[in-house]
Write a protein that holds these residues in place. Structure first.
Motif, PDB file in Angstrom:
ATOM      1  N   GLY A 142      91.376  -9.667  -4.853  1.00  0.00           N
ATOM      2  CA  GLY A 142      91.254 -10.291  -3.547  1.00  0.00           C
ATOM      3  C   GLY A 142      91.296  -9.264  -2.421  1.00  0.00           C
ATOM      4  O   GLY A 142      91.695  -8.108  -2.607  1.00  0.00           O
ATOM      5  N   ARG A 143      90.885  -9.704  -1.249  1.00  0.00           N
ATOM      6  CA  ARG A 143      90.890  -8.842  -0.084  1.00  0.00           C
ATOM      7  C   ARG A 143      92.322  -8.619   0.415  1.00  0.00           C
ATOM      8  O   ARG A 143      93.201  -9.468   0.251  1.00  0.00           O
ATOM      9  N   LEU A 144      92.550  -7.472   1.040  1.00  0.00           N
ATOM     10  CA  LEU A 144      93.847  -7.195   1.648  1.00  0.00           C
ATOM     11  C   LEU A 144      94.044  -8.072   2.890  1.00  0.00           C
ATOM     12  O   LEU A 144      93.097  -8.364   3.627  1.00  0.00           O
ATOM     13  N   LYS A 145      95.288  -8.488   3.118  1.00  0.00           N
ATOM     14  CA  LYS A 145      95.624  -9.270   4.301  1.00  0.00           C
ATOM     15  C   LYS A 145      95.898  -8.289   5.443  1.00  0.00           C
ATOM     16  O   LYS A 145      97.042  -7.840   5.660  1.00  0.00           O
ATOM     17  N   ALA A 146      94.861  -7.940   6.161  1.00  0.00           N
ATOM     18  CA  ALA A 146      94.927  -6.862   7.150  1.00  0.00           C
ATOM     19  C   ALA A 146      95.965  -7.120   8.232  1.00  0.00           C
ATOM     20  O   ALA A 146      96.731  -6.223   8.610  1.00  0.00           O
ATOM     21  N   GLU A 147      96.018  -8.355   8.749  1.00  0.00           N
ATOM     22  CA  GLU A 147      96.970  -8.651   9.823  1.00  0.00           C
ATOM     23  C   GLU A 147      98.407  -8.507   9.337  1.00  0.00           C
ATOM     24  O   GLU A 147      99.284  -8.004  10.057  1.00  0.00           O
ATOM     25  N   LEU A 148      98.665  -8.929   8.104  1.00  0.00           N
ATOM     26  CA  LEU A 148     100.001  -8.799   7.542  1.00  0.00           C
ATOM     27  C   LEU A 148     100.385  -7.336   7.386  1.00  0.00           C
ATOM     28  O   LEU A 148     101.508  -6.930   7.708  1.00  0.00           O
ATOM     29  N   LEU A 149      99.424  -6.521   6.909  1.00  0.00           N
ATOM     30  CA  LEU A 149      99.694  -5.095   6.743  1.00  0.00           C
ATOM     31  C   LEU A 149     100.005  -4.429   8.083  1.00  0.00           C
ATOM     32  O   LEU A 149     100.911  -3.588   8.185  1.00  0.00           O
TER      33      LEU A 149
END
Length: 311
Positions: free
Chosen positions: A155-162
């Motif tokens: 799955g794609r990385l959760k950019a906002e969480l990172l």
């Protein structure tokens, strides 16, 4: 991933429809894979704006001329364009001898390596992203269907969480994407599973050659996102279809339904049918399998993930 239909007529070309061929358009590094190569296929590719230099693999279902007569010219033209990239060619027994004799008798010399594999049932190709499986069908000559399986994707990385966790963009993103947990300088442990969206199952495309209804067609189409099935005849001509080793619209729909496929594209239509008949042919199949369409030359069909509408 898209499928471009280059020929949807059975036996001979008709006005508006060439004989059988379809191109699977893959991400840049994998280029184009061609399935069957009826007479005039290279002309259809040019009209569609697909470069032969991008062609990497060709899969032939069977040796009938409406599926093969375009092959020698296409191989020659690809060489004249100056590409030295190897080309893989797959198909039934007899394909190697026919191609090599035709090229020799016409004094055609290729400037690239042509790797010919005469297939048997089972997996015939695999890389880190895709796998191709083939099996026999029931036609008047040896004929194969091909199942193209895309492997599951993380799955794609959760950019906002990172960003909220203070993970700096760069190598750490790549490690997390690959499933590795990472630790920040302040000691915070970031677990890959916590910052990654659920994995996506790979897409499956099944392209069947000419065939009567058979168990192998169902197995190749099992759970496929897209099934391409011949429908040479309408439901009223079931006896003729059986005699000639073909299928009707309803029989194709039955195969897709039994296989639990998501979508069915009908192709390989007898010359007796005109464009005005296509709606009726589609409706016959939709009565059993609603997600059915009739293919047309130069139609481009996106192969979508079951859980996403934009891939």
């Amino acid at each position: 991933m898209e499928l471009l239909f280059l020929g949807t007529s059975a036996g001979r070309p008709v006005q508006g429809r060439n004989v059988t061929a379809a191109a699977l358009l893959l991400p840049q590094e994998r280029g184009v894979w061609l399935f069957d190569c009826g007479e005039g296929t290279q002309h259809q590719l040019m009209r569609a704006g697909v470069k032969l230099t991008k062609l990497q693999q060709i899969f032939i279902t069977h040796m009938h001329g409406d599926h093969t007569f375009g092959l020698p010219g296409l191989l020659s033209t690809r060489s004249s364009l100056g590409t030295e990239e190897p080309l893989r060619l797959y198909g039934p027994s007899g394909l190697r001898d026919w191609v090599q004799r035709t090229l020799a008798l016409t004094d055609t010399r290729l400037g690239y390596a042509l790797e010919i594999t005469e297939v048997r049932p089972g997996a015939i190709y695999e890389d880190e992203r895709l796998r191709v499986v083939t099996d026999t069908l029931e036609h008047r000559v040896a004929c194969y269907g091909y199942r193209i399986e895309e492997k599951p994707q993380r799955g794609r990385l959760k950019a906002e969480l990172l960003q909220g966790l203070g993970v700096p963009f760069g190598p750490l993103y790549g490690q997390l994407k690959e499933g590795q947990d990472v630790q920040l300088p302040d000691g915070l442990l970031i677990r890959s599973d916590d910052v990654t969206e659920p994995a996506r199952s790979g897409r499956i495309v099944t392209i069947l050659g000419d065939t009567r209804p058979c168990a192998n067609a169902v197995r190749l189409a099992q759970g496929a996102d897209l099934v391409v099935h011949e429908a040479t005849f309408d439901a009223a001509l079931e006896d003729k279809a059986l005699a000639y080793g073909h299928s009707t619209t309803v029989q194709a729909a039955h195969t897709a339904s039994e296989a639990g496929a998501r979508r069915l594209l009908l192709t390989h239509f007898s010359a007796r049918f005109t464009e005005a008949d296509m709606a009726q042919l589609a409706e016959e199949a939709r009565a059993l399998f609603p997600a059915t369409e009739t293919a047309s030359d130069f139609a481009v069909v996106a192969v979508r993930h079951a859980n996403r509408a934009d891939a």
